[in-house]
Design a protein around this motif. Structure first.
Motif, PDB file in Angstrom:
ATOM      1  N   SER A 171       0.835  -1.203   0.000  1.00 14.30           N
ATOM      2  CA  SER A 171       0.000   0.000   0.000  1.00 14.30           C
ATOM      3  C   SER A 171       0.868   1.252   0.000  1.00 14.30           C
ATOM      4  O   SER A 171       2.067   1.204   0.285  1.00 14.30           O
ATOM      5  CB  SER A 171      -0.920   0.013   1.224  1.00 14.30           C
ATOM      6  N   GLN A 231      -6.589 -11.778  10.452  1.00 15.18           N
ATOM      7  CA  GLN A 231      -7.692 -11.110  11.157  1.00 15.18           C
ATOM      8  C   GLN A 231      -8.238 -11.933  12.316  1.00 15.18           C
ATOM      9  O   GLN A 231      -9.390 -11.764  12.731  1.00 15.18           O
ATOM     10  CB  GLN A 231      -8.838 -10.775  10.176  1.00 15.18           C
ATOM     11  N   ALA A 239      -6.691   2.293  10.952  1.00 13.58           N
ATOM     12  CA  ALA A 239      -7.123   1.769   9.655  1.00 13.58           C
ATOM     13  C   ALA A 239      -7.138   0.245   9.671  1.00 13.58           C
ATOM     14  O   ALA A 239      -8.077  -0.393   9.164  1.00 13.58           O
ATOM     15  CB  ALA A 239      -6.214   2.291   8.551  1.00 13.58           C
ATOM     16  N   ARG A 240      -6.123  -0.350  10.257  1.00 11.31           N
ATOM     17  CA  ARG A 240      -6.071  -1.818  10.349  1.00 11.31           C
ATOM     18  C   ARG A 240      -7.158  -2.338  11.288  1.00 11.31           C
ATOM     19  O   ARG A 240      -7.756  -3.388  11.050  1.00 11.31           O
ATOM     20  CB  ARG A 240      -4.682  -2.236  10.833  1.00 11.31           C
ATOM     21  N   TRP A 241      -7.418  -1.599  12.354  1.00 12.22           N
ATOM     22  CA  TRP A 241      -8.454  -1.979  13.323  1.00 12.22           C
ATOM     23  C   TRP A 241      -9.832  -1.992  12.680  1.00 12.22           C
ATOM     24  O   TRP A 241     -10.647  -2.890  12.946  1.00 12.22           O
ATOM     25  CB  TRP A 241      -8.399  -1.023  14.500  1.00 12.22           C
ATOM     26  N   ASP A 242     -10.106  -1.022  11.837  1.00 10.87           N
ATOM     27  CA  ASP A 242     -11.391  -0.983  11.127  1.00 10.87           C
ATOM     28  C   ASP A 242     -11.601  -2.247  10.314  1.00 10.87           C
ATOM     29  O   ASP A 242     -12.697  -2.810  10.263  1.00 10.87           O
ATOM     30  CB  ASP A 242     -11.461   0.245  10.221  1.00 10.87           C
ATOM     31  N   THR A 243     -10.536  -2.703   9.657  1.00 12.00           N
ATOM     32  CA  THR A 243     -10.629  -3.938   8.863  1.00 12.00           C
ATOM     33  C   THR A 243     -10.922  -5.128   9.762  1.00 12.00           C
ATOM     34  O   THR A 243     -11.745  -5.993   9.437  1.00 12.00           O
ATOM     35  CB  THR A 243      -9.311  -4.167   8.107  1.00 12.00           C
ATOM     36  N   PHE A 244     -10.261  -5.175  10.920  1.00 10.91           N
ATOM     37  CA  PHE A 244     -10.491  -6.269  11.854  1.00 10.91           C
ATOM     38  C   PHE A 244     -11.925  -6.252  12.381  1.00 10.91           C
ATOM     39  O   PHE A 244     -12.589  -7.302  12.430  1.00 10.91           O
ATOM     40  CB  PHE A 244      -9.511  -6.142  13.022  1.00 10.91           C
ATOM     41  N   ARG A 275     -14.633  -4.951  11.024  1.00 11.52           N
ATOM     42  CA  ARG A 275     -15.590  -5.325   9.978  1.00 11.52           C
ATOM     43  C   ARG A 275     -15.585  -6.839   9.760  1.00 11.52           C
ATOM     44  O   ARG A 275     -16.635  -7.463   9.525  1.00 11.52           O
ATOM     45  CB  ARG A 275     -15.252  -4.623   8.674  1.00 11.52           C
ATOM     46  N   GLY A 276     -14.403  -7.448   9.872  1.00 16.03           N
ATOM     47  CA  GLY A 276     -14.313  -8.882   9.657  1.00 16.03           C
ATOM     48  C   GLY A 276     -14.916  -9.708  10.761  1.00 16.03           C
ATOM     49  O   GLY A 276     -15.266 -10.883  10.559  1.00 16.03           O
TER      50      GLY A 276
END
Length: 298
Positions: A210, A234, A288-293, A295-296
């Motif tokens: 990225s 995740q 940003a990484r936490w948001d992905t976690f 949502r998963g």
């Protein structure tokens, strides 16, 4: 020294360097390199005060040192992926430069030590001196022996250039990132505090693919291999307030001691942080990484 004996000794040295670096977590301390002995004699692998190591009885240079001044090595050309190593000061035909030129003729492998922080070195070996560029007063160092057989390393074809750049990322940037991160975390997992360097990784918070995934310590976490894998898949998340969270479904599973002690008991644990504030994980990248976690796991 006979050339065959010198070649065999280089192979032995490079094998030792890789073994020690792997045990340490990918790097070596200055004192280890200065204290190396073989065949009943002292043979320091770096010079005490210079950036080149030319043992008296070696016909070709044994090792060179480059000090890194940022995420990427300033001496590495962004155009060709080769290292441009400057002549030693003074006579361009002096002994140090002469032994570098001899390495072109003999094809003897060298060790490149990258000094990322004082007293700590990341080894890259073997590397090869593939050309002498007098107009730059520099030698070209390649990270793969195949460049020795290319007809014109100063003008690489596009596929050759892409290959050289991929090698630079793999053999220069990734080990340098690992060393910086592991040293910042004092060679221990940020989640469980495991201290065996050979079992630790430098995990990216923002992926290196990225735009934000630059190889700097605030974008890194020292994680043992199981927690690195869990983070990437995740199963384990880290909130911007530096707290470890385990996926809710995983918390409900019943399995053996690794799941219970290695993952479930890490839930709610505070991350072990570097002593230096500038080395600590970037909260925006973690968010940003936490948001992905989240949502998963929703």
């Amino acid at each position: 020294m006979d050339s065959a004996v010198e070649a065999a000794l280089r192979t032995k040295i490079i094998e030792w360097i890789h073994q020690r670096a792997e045990a340490n977590g990918g790097f070596l301390h200055r004192q280890e390199l200065l204290a190396y002995r073989t065949g009943g004699r002292d043979l320091p692998l770096i010079d005490y005060s210079r950036g080149i190591r030319n043992p008296v009885d070696f016909a070709s240079t044994l090792a060179i040192v480059q000090s890194a001044h940022g995420p990427y090595d300033d001496a590495e050309s962004p155009e060709d992926g080769l290292l441009h190593y400057a002549y030693r000061k003074g006579d361009p035909d002096g002994g140090d430069n002469r032994k570098m030129r001899n390495a072109i003729e003999t094809g003897m492998p060298l060790v490149l030590f990258r000094k990322e922080t004082p007293n700590f070195y990341t080894p890259i070996a073997p590397v090869y001196v593939v050309d002498d560029v007098p107009e730059e007063r520099a030698f070209l160092i390649a990270l793969d022996e195949s460049f020795r057989y290319m007809p014109d390393v100063r003008h690489l074809s596009e596929p050759q250039r892409r290959y050289a750049l991929r090698l630079a990322k793999l053999r220069l940037h990734q080990p340098a990132f690992r060393m910086r991160v592991l040293l910042a975390y004092e060679t221990r997992c940020a989640v469980c505090e495991l201290k065996h360097g050979s079992l630790l990784d430098a995990a990216h918070i923002a992926p290196d693919s990225s735009d934000r995934g630059i190889p700097t310590t605030p974008n890194g976490l020292a994680l043992c291999k199981i927690h690195h894998a869990a983070f990437d898949q995740q199963m384990l998340g880290i909130s911007p307030d530096y707290v470890v969270h385990i996926d809710r479904a995983l918390l409900d599973e019943i399995d053996g001691p690794m799941l219970r002690h290695g993952l479930q008991e890490m839930h709610g644990r505070a991350l072990t942080l570097p002593r230096r504030a500038p080395d600590r994980p970037d909260r925006d990248l973690l968010a940003a990484r936490w948001d992905t976690f989240v949502r998963g796991t929703a």
